[in-house]
Design an enzyme around this catalytic site. Structure first.
Site, PDB file in Angstrom:
ATOM      1  N   GLY A  69      -7.943  -5.394   8.657  1.00 12.77           N
ATOM      2  CA  GLY A  69      -7.154  -6.037   7.625  1.00 12.77           C
ATOM      3  C   GLY A  69      -8.012  -6.975   6.795  1.00 12.77           C
ATOM      4  O   GLY A  69      -9.131  -7.324   7.174  1.00 12.77           O
ATOM      5  N   GLY A 118      -7.137  -3.051  11.662  1.00 15.33           N
ATOM      6  CA  GLY A 118      -6.219  -2.305  10.824  1.00 15.33           C
ATOM      7  C   GLY A 118      -6.674  -0.891  10.543  1.00 15.33           C
ATOM      8  O   GLY A 118      -5.852  -0.011  10.246  1.00 15.33           O
ATOM      9  N   GLU A 141     -10.288  -8.499  17.827  1.00 14.93           N
ATOM     10  CA  GLU A 141      -9.555  -9.691  17.394  1.00 14.93           C
ATOM     11  C   GLU A 141      -9.816 -10.936  18.239  1.00 14.93           C
ATOM     12  O   GLU A 141      -9.760 -12.055  17.722  1.00 14.93           O
ATOM     13  CB  GLU A 141      -8.053  -9.380  17.374  1.00 14.93           C
ATOM     14  CG  GLU A 141      -7.619  -8.474  16.231  1.00 14.93           C
ATOM     15  CD  GLU A 141      -7.893  -7.001  16.482  1.00 14.93           C
ATOM     16  OE1 GLU A 141      -7.666  -6.199  15.555  1.00 14.93           O
ATOM     17  OE2 GLU A 141      -8.337  -6.654  17.601  1.00 14.93           O
ATOM     18  N   ASP A 149      -3.496  -6.032  17.239  1.00 18.66           N
ATOM     19  CA  ASP A 149      -2.189  -5.728  16.667  1.00 18.66           C
ATOM     20  C   ASP A 149      -2.193  -4.294  16.141  1.00 18.66           C
ATOM     21  O   ASP A 149      -2.894  -3.454  16.690  1.00 18.66           O
ATOM     22  CB  ASP A 149      -1.803  -6.765  15.603  1.00 18.66           C
ATOM     23  CG  ASP A 149      -2.720  -6.750  14.385  1.00 18.66           C
ATOM     24  OD1 ASP A 149      -3.874  -6.264  14.495  1.00 18.66           O
ATOM     25  OD2 ASP A 149      -2.297  -7.221  13.309  1.00 18.66           O
TER      26      ASP A 149
END
Length: 353
Positions: A69, A118, A141, A149
């Site tokens: 992301g 992502g 992360e 996520d």
């Protein structure tokens, strides 16, 4: 749909295949909110277009599919804003991750080069996932004070033994062989065969095209390390995992302990709980609901802004975590990440198709 050449996602047709090309090569194709919308809109159009038989996602440039992301934008929102822009982005992104998993047409992801965060979300939920000798796949992360996520804890919870727990906590990068072993990919195709594969996808059913070019993958490293990985990462707490790694005697186990100890202690403990709970939850949608709760809380933890500063912005690689040690992170600190969000819930849970 018409998309200009400078758009962050390029959309094109080639025979029976429709292509999504993530197009921010200078940012290693990092995904932002606008890109999520463009991908979702294209998938909607193609789902109802009988002339589209296969969807292919790839990345512009030479470095990889997607580095994750747009973490700088999320960092700025956490530091200077109220976090709403980021949580709105995640809401749409996680819905897209679930949609990819249930897309009714073959969804072919070319996971060439760097595929992280992502980038895993937009590729590894597809049903035909291609890795190459250049692939470097990771959910990194915990190194920036965040948590895996985009359905990452769902994918890693299903990896053999405790390999997924290890990858979630340490953020290690893995190559093609290990991505296949862990269930993050389906086929190995040498990178120099990708142009021919793309040409065949224009004229052949997706699985037939892939079968023409798939080859045995280079051997990874995780299979040989599975015994100590399973023994150490099965522990009930992050502290016990570290203790077992340090006591094991294998130099690779000690190196893994040192890697883990460099991550955000809060992120490590929350991630361990998230992966364990993901196993019990089962469905991707229920796990995405959980990840949304965790992400909304983690966004406002001091470790997130500090981790991005240290790893991405200043690049001094010297994050000052708070709390500093695993022992200082309490059960209550972990549990608050999983509390219901009330009206702000993602609301994907229970979907089966």
């Amino acid at each position: 749909m018409h998309v200009p050449d400078e758009a962050p996602v390029l959309v094109r047709r080639d025979g029976r295949a429709a292509h999504l090309v993530l197009n921010r090569p200078r940012a290693l194709n990092a995904i932002n909110h606008a890109m999520v919308g463009l991908v979702d809109r294209a998938l909607t159009e193609w789902e109802h277009d009988d002339t589209v038989e296969t969807v292919v996602v790839s990345g512009a440039g030479e470095r990889g599919l997607c580095a994750g992301g747009d973490i700088r934008a999320v960092h700025d929102d956490a530091r200077d804003g109220d976090g709403t822009a980021s949580t709105d982005f995640w809401r749409d992104e996680y819905h897209l991750n679930a949609r990819i998993a249930h897309y009714p047409k073959p969804y072919v992801a070319l996971m060439d080069g760097i595929v992280m965060g992502g980038g895993v979300g937009i590729s590894a939920h597809g049903d035909i996932r291609i890795v190459t000798e250049r692939s470097r796949v990771a959910m990194p992360e915990t190194g920036i004070g965040f948590v895996p996520d985009v359905g990452g804890t769902h994918l890693l919870a299903q990896a053999p033994g405790e390999l997924g727990t290890r990858l979630a906590l340490t953020g290690e990068h893995i190559g093609a062989g290990d991505a296949l072993l862990c269930g993050l990919a389906d086929h190995y195709v040498p990178s120099d065969a990708l142009p021919a594969l793309l040409a065949d996808l224009a004229t052949l059913p997706a699985r037939d095209a892939v079968a023409r070019h798939a080859r045995p993958a280079p051997e990874g490293v995780l299979a040989a390390q599975r015994p100590w990985t399973d023994a150490c990462f099965a522990a009930d707490s992050a502290e016990e995992i570290v203790a077992r790694l340090l006591d094991h005697g294998d130099p690779a186990a000690k190196e893994t302990a040192e890697t883990l100890l460099g991550k955000s202690p809060t992120s490590v403990k929350v991630t361990l709980a998230a992966v364990r709970r993901a196993r019990a939850l089962g469905s991707l949608e229920d796990v995405l609901d959980q990840e949304y709760r965790v992400s909304c809380v983690a966004l406002h933890n001091p470790d997130f802004v500090e981790g991005v500063r240290a790893q991405v912005i200043d690049k001094d690689r010297q994050p000052r975590w708070s709390p500093r040690t695993l022992a200082e992170v309490t059960d209550a600190d972990v549990e608050r990440h999983f509390a219901p969000l009330g009206e702000r819930e993602l609301g994907l849970g229970g979907r089966t198709s």
